[in-house]
Each structure stands twice: as structure tokens, then as C-alpha cells.
Scaffold this motif. Structure first.
Motif, PDB file in Angstrom:
ATOM      1  N   THR A 381       0.833  -1.204   0.000  1.00 20.79           N
ATOM      2  CA  THR A 381       0.000   0.000   0.000  1.00 20.79           C
ATOM      3  C   THR A 381       0.871   1.259   0.000  1.00 20.79           C
ATOM      4  N   SER A 382       0.321   2.330  -0.558  1.00 21.86           N
ATOM      5  CA  SER A 382       1.090   3.574  -0.559  1.00 21.86           C
ATOM      6  C   SER A 382       0.752   4.437   0.650  1.00 21.86           C
ATOM      7  N   PHE A 383      -0.179   3.977   1.501  1.00 21.47           N
ATOM      8  CA  PHE A 383      -0.525   4.765   2.693  1.00 21.47           C
ATOM      9  C   PHE A 383       0.545   4.610   3.773  1.00 21.47           C
ATOM     10  N   LEU A 384       0.622   5.615   4.632  1.00 17.72           N
ATOM     11  CA  LEU A 384       1.499   5.511   5.808  1.00 17.72           C
ATOM     12  C   LEU A 384       0.992   4.390   6.705  1.00 17.72           C
ATOM     13  N   THR A 385       1.895   3.644   7.340  1.00 24.03           N
ATOM     14  CA  THR A 385       1.391   2.743   8.372  1.00 24.03           C
ATOM     15  C   THR A 385       1.082   3.593   9.587  1.00 24.03           C
ATOM     16  N   ASN A 386       0.145   3.126  10.345  1.00 27.10           N
ATOM     17  CA  ASN A 386      -0.222   3.802  11.576  1.00 27.10           C
ATOM     18  C   ASN A 386      -0.224   2.707  12.639  1.00 27.10           C
ATOM     19  N   SER A 464      -5.050   1.911   6.453  1.00 27.46           N
ATOM     20  CA  SER A 464      -4.694   0.669   5.750  1.00 27.46           C
ATOM     21  C   SER A 464      -4.289  -0.396   6.757  1.00 27.46           C
ATOM     22  N   SER A 465      -4.185  -1.611   6.264  1.00 31.20           N
ATOM     23  CA  SER A 465      -3.703  -2.694   7.125  1.00 31.20           C
ATOM     24  C   SER A 465      -2.174  -2.646   7.151  1.00 31.20           C
ATOM     25  N   ALA A 466      -1.564  -3.550   7.899  1.00 31.96           N
ATOM     26  CA  ALA A 466      -0.092  -3.622   7.933  1.00 31.96           C
ATOM     27  C   ALA A 466       0.311  -5.080   7.723  1.00 31.96           C
TER      28      ALA A 466
END
Ligand SMILES: NC(=O)c1ccc[n+]([C@@H]2O[C@H](COP(=O)([O-])OP(=O)(O)OC[C@H]3O[C@@H](n4cnc5c(N)ncnc54)[C@H](O)[C@@H]3O)[C@@H](O)[C@H]2O)c1
Ligand SMILES: Nc1ncnc2c1ncn2[C@@H]1O[C@H](COP(=O)(O)OP(=O)(O)OP(=O)(O)O)[C@@H](O)[C@H]1O
Length: 529
Positions: A381-386, A464-466
């Protein structure tokens, strides 16, 4: 005028303008009074609108304000209740995890006792020396020292099916004192006699392994698809059998390779079913690896509990855990089989995933043991992990970036190093907490003590997931609400040293990383006067 009191909009928790009213409600009432008392204002209002309309407007605004305040307070209360429920749930899971681990540890001495009685009965064998301090160290060492009887648990099991009753080689460990090996065991590190706190023996001394009975059973792991490794394995297996008279175990793939070389290798033992791998530890005295660090990681991953000592031969490009040169394998193995040998006791991390879906039934997914690190990253994914991180239920931080590495000190020279973590001597007990590309200027890597339990959770509001991977393998997805729980495992991996632990570590960072290599400055120039 009425716009002074207007609450245009509030967010889902009832914040926003409601806050200003809540923070200063008295002003709002006094303003209302002064407004009502102002004749001029009343006259103006009478001119512009009917009295009925004016007081209605105020009442409506006032009741709106009250409703918003109530909503905000309800939101706060609900949030607090939710947080409390979640904390209680995590505490419950944490306690379950702890009691499960404690049960495991409690079983160890019982099994050890049972083994010991059986052993005493069978062979009056000498008891192993057990260090006296710290429980976890005691159990860890009891486990890696365990004497066990080589009996086939299942009569049809191919592993060791031609074994008669054999005893696993026994050894003792001793801790060096000021660089010299002696027979001392670990002692209490801190004493506080007469109110004076003093430190005595430290925990990370050089450890020496002495065989009490000769090793008989050797298991070899080899890097696949390498011609040089295959050639060496043929030679080494023959030498171990013919010159040393040892039983040799290999992986099924390697047995096939050996048999394709010559049918005379049919003495080599292997297994057919992966489940039988769990029976390896009681049968194997020594593990040899032929490959790079990846082969050591592979070998360690085969042992879900105690691990026999590993002798790692370097047949890769780097080799932080592989100090032995394959060209001198005969001399090296002679020395190791004879003992005593210096070992590095490498800590492992045990990790397991708690799924939000399994909230009400204590789940379940297999515990994973890592020698290098467990990584939680953003996957494709291109989202930041949180990632919300907790240490023994205290909030640590929220990682927003590409991910997080929880590394052992052995793994400190691997992925963690590439992500900016410190290099740490492998016998320093601790957990490295290293972010991967954090989107914050102030995020520095941490090193946590070895007794903590770290929990990394994907929050419900994450975009997003991780993804989790264990020593770079076995990727698993973490959905919102899922968590990874990680603590120090009671089963370290002992690797044989070429010289001794510190010397080997420094050599590996000099040779492998060219650490701090710089041309020496010449004395030919200005000097301090
Ligand atoms: N950016 C990076 O540096 C990066 C990225 C992914 C994985 N890795 C590492 O690769 C490891 C898996 O190794 P592999 O051999 O199965 O995969 P691999 O074949 O992709 O090799 C990765 C490299 O990491 C080196 N390595 C492994 N363990 C090491 C250690 N303890 N100290 C120093 N170097 C080490 C290996 O020698 C190899 O050169 C993972 O545990 C992770 O630490 C590193
Ligand atoms: N016995 C094995 N069975 C299956 N896979 C293995 C085995 N031994 C090693 N591997 C895998 O093969 C890969 C390469 O192994 P390894 O790191 O030992 O060699 P290398 O890459 O040549 O070494 P280096 O990284 O030092 O150059 C790793 O991913 C490792 O997990």
C-alpha cells in the motif's frame, strides 16, 4: 449580536464551538443578562422583530447550546468508557499471555526433573550445572542443556528409526571471569548487603561450552541451489561418518542430493513429514550450517523450542553469524567436537498475532520465534502505516511511516541497522525498537530492556492494514484492531565462536560492513603545540 452565541457546527464528538461555550459558560450567561437589560437593544429588537420571535430565537440558541454541551459530554463519557473497556480487554489478553508463558516455564523444571529421574535411573549421568540467578535465564539454560533419551516417540518415525536407545550428549556451560573461562556459574548481579548496592558478575560474559559426553548426532542444514555448498556437504558428511563415526541427519532435499551422488550415503538420516521436525531437538547434539546468515536463520527457525548448539560455516557473501571458514572445516569441527568452545548466546523474540476477530476466544495463531527481527510494514500500500505501540501496557508512541522493526541484538546488524538502528553486541539482552522511514523529524530508535512485552496494534481508524514478517519470511496481514505481541523467548540460539563472542562480533562488523574504515591521517602536517 445573536451570532456571538451561535454554534455553527460541531464534530462527531460534539467538539468545536461547543468547547468555547463549555470552557467559558459564565460569560455566555452574563452576556445574555446584559443583553436583556439593555433598553436600547430591546428597542432595536422591537423595531426589527416581534418580542415573541426574539425570545424564541434566544431560547432556541440556548437550547441548541445545551444540547451540544450534552452531546460533547456524552461523547467524552462514551470515549472514556470505550478506552477503559479496551484497556481492560488488553489487560485480560496480556494476563492470559503471561500466564500461558508462566505455565510453559513452570512445566520446564518438571519435565527436567522427570528427565533427570529417568536419566539417573538409566545411566547415572552427571547433572548439568545450572546457573543460580534469574529465573528466565535459569529455565533457558536448563532447556538448552536438557539431557534427553533418544528413543523414537513413534516407532514408524523415519527420524532416527535405526537408533537404539541413545542418550543425547550432555554439556555444561560456564561463564568466563575477566576474559578467562572457569567453572563459575551466573551469580546474582546486584547485591544490597548492609544497604550498599553493588554489582558483581555481569550477565553478558563469555560463555564456554564443555561436552560432558561426546556428541554423536549431527544435523546439517545447507543453503539450497548452491554448487559449492553441495560439493562441501558431500565431503563433510563422508568425513563426519568415516573419520568421526557420527550419525548424520540432513534435510530430505539434501539426502536426495547425496544419494544422487552415491548410494553409499544411505546411512544418512532424514525425515519425511514436516511434523517430525519438532522431534529434532531431542535427537541432535550439534547443528552445522553451510551458507550465509540466512541459513543460520533457517536452521534456528526449525526449532520452536530449545536449539542445539550451531556451528555456522560461511558460504555466503557476508556472514555476521557465520565465523567459520569452510576451507578449514576439518580442524574447526575437530576442535568443536572436542570442546570446550566459546559460544554466543543469541536471544530470540517470541511473537504472536492477536486477531481482533478472535477477541472473545483466546486465540491461537502459532507463536513465531525470530533470531533477527519481526518487521511490521506497509506492504504494497502507498498509505502511511499507523501503528500504536505499547510497552507492558504503557503507551510508547504511534509509528507513522513505512513501519517498525522489533529486533534482537543479533539482528541489530541486519534490517534494523539499515533503518538507522544501533549496532549492539549480540549478547546484550534487549529489544531494539527501530522505525522504518518515520514521517517525523524527532523519531529516534530505542533499545528496550529484555523483560518487557511490546504490543503493536493497528488502530481502528487506520487507513490501511499492515504486514508482519518474521526474519524476513512468512508475511501475515494485520487488519485494523489486530495486534502483534512480542517478548523475549526463553530459548536462545547458541552459535559457536571462532575466537570468542566479542572478537567475532567486531571482526564481523569490520569485515562485513567496513565499519569506520578511513585512511589514517598522516602526521605530516600542522600539530597541536
Ligand atoms: N534493507 C535491509 O537491510 C533488509 C531488508 C530486508 C531484509 N533484511 C534482512 O534479511 C534478513 C533475512 O536474511 P536472509 O538471508 O534470509 O535474506 P536475504 O538472502 O535477502 O539476505 C539479506 C541479507 O541480510 C544479511 N543478514 C541476515 N541476518 C543478518 C544479521 N544478523 N546481521 C547482518 N546481516 C544479516 C544476510 O547476510 C544477507 O546479506 C532479515 O531478517 C532482515 O534482517 C534486510
Ligand atoms: N536449508 C534451507 N532451506 C531452504 N531455504 C534456505 C535454507 N538455507 C537457507 N535458505 C534460504 O536461502 C536464502 C539465502 O541463504 P543465505 O543467506 O544463507 O545465503 P546467501 O544469500 O548466499 O548469503 P549472503 O546473504 O551472505 O550472501 C535465505 O533466504 C535463506 O532463508
Amino acid at each position: 449580536m445573536s451570532s456571538n452565541y451561535k454554534l455553527n457546527h460541531t464534530d462527531s464528538l460534539g467538539n468545536g464551538d461547543a468547547n468555547s461555550l463549555r470552557s467559558n459558560p459564565e460569560n455566555a450567561f452574563s452576556d445574555l443578562n446584559s443583553l436583556a437589560q439593555s433598553e436600547k437593544a430591546v428597542e432595536e429588537l422591537l423595531i426589527q422583530q416581534t418580542p415573541m420571535q426574539a425570545s424564541d430565537d434566544h431560547l432556541i440558541e440556548f437550547s441548541e447550546a445545551l444540547r451540544t454541551v450534552a452531546k460533547a459530554l456524552r461523547g467524552c463519557a462514551e470515549g472514556k468508557a470505550l478506552a477503559q473497556a479496551e484497556a481492560a480487554e488488553w489487560k485480560r489478553r496480556y494476563e492470559l499471555e503471561r500466564s500461558k508463558n508462566l505455565d510453559l516455564l513452570r512445566q520446564a523444571p518438571l519435565n527436567e526433573e522427570a528427565n533427570s529421574m529417568e536419566m539417573d535411573h538409566i545411566a547415572k549421568s552427571p547433572r548439568l550445572h545450572v546457573p543460580e540467578n534469574g529465573k528466565s535465564a535459569r529455565y533457558a539454560l536448563e532447556r538448552i542443556c536438557a539431557h534427553e533419551v533418544l528413543q523414537d516417540c513413534e516407532p514408524n518415525s523415519p527420524i532416527g528409526s535405526n537408533n537404539k536407545l541413545k542418550r543425547k550428549a550432555s554439556f555444561k556451560l560456564s561463564w568466563g571471569c575477566k576474559g578467562q573461562a572457569n567453572d563459575q556459574h551466573k551469580k546474582d548481579i546486584v547485591s544490597f548487603e548492609s544497604g550498599n548496592i553493588t554489582t558483581a558478575d555481569r550477565s553478558s560474559k563469555q560463555i564456554s561450552l564443555t561436552w560432558e559426553t561426546s556428541p554423536q548426532n549431527v544435523l546439517i542444514f545447507t543453503k539450497p541451489k548452491s554448487t559449492s555448498v553441495q560439493v562441501l556437504s558431500v565431503e563433510m558428511v563422508r568425513w563426519l561418518r568415516e573419520q568421526k563415526g557420527l550419525n548424520v541427519y540432513v534435510e530430505p532435499r539434501v539426502k536426495a542430493e547425496l544419494l544422487s551422488e552415491s548410494s553409499s550415503f544411505d546411512f544418512v538420516q532424514t525425515w519425511e513429514d514436516d511434523k517430525e521436525i519438532s522431534l529434532l531437538h531431542p535427537k541432535v547434539d550439534l547443528v552445522i550450517t553451510l551458507g550465509g546468515d540466512g541459513t543460520v536463520l533457517w536452521a534456528a527457525s526449525m526449532f520452536k523450542g530449545p536449539v542445539p548448539p550451531i556451528v555456522p560455516f560461511s558460504m555466503g557473501s557476508l556472514g555476521f553469524m557465520t565465523p567459520f571458514h569452510s576451507e578449514q572445516y576439518r580442524e574447526c569441527l575437530e576442535a568443536v567436537l572436542k570442546g570446550p568452545l566459546s559460544i554466543t548466546l543469541r536471544h530470540r523474540l517470541q511473537c504472536h498475532i492477536i486477531r481482533d476477530k478472535a477477541r472473545h476466544d483466546y486465540e491461537t495463531e502459532e507463536n513465531m520465534l525470530v533470531l533477527n527481527e519481526v518487521t511490521i510494514d506497509r506492504g504494497i500500500t502507498s498509505f502511511l502505516t499507523n501503528l500504536e505501540c505499547y510497552c507492558d501496557n504503557s503507551f510508547v508512541t504511534c509509528v507513522q511511516g513505512d513501519g517498525l522493526i522489533l529486533s534482537t541484538t543479533s539482528g541489530s546488524t541486519a534490517y534494523s541497522l539499515a533503518a538507522g538502528g544501533s549496532m549492539v553486541h549480540p549478547q546484550v539482552p534487549g529489544i531494539l525498537f527501530t522505525p522504518i522511514c518515520p514521517h517525523s523529524l524527532s523519531f529516534r530508535p530505542l533499545i528496550l530492556p529484555d523483560h518487557v512485552t511490546v504490543r503493536v496494534q493497528v488502530p481502528f481508524n487506520s487507513r490501511s492494514s499492515a504486514w508482519v514478517s518474521f526474519d524476513g519470511k512468512g508475511r501475515k496481514q494485520l487488519e485494523a484492531g489486530d495486534a502483534l505481541v512480542c517478548s523475549m523467548a526463553p530459548w536462545p540460539v547458541s552459535t559457536a565462536c571462532q575466537v570468542e563472542s566479542t572478537n567475532d562480533f567486531l571482526r564481523s562488523i569490520h569485515d562485513g560492513l567496513h565499519w569506520n574504515l578511513r585512511k589514517t591521517q598522516s602526521s605530516d602536517g600542522p600539530r597541536e603545540t
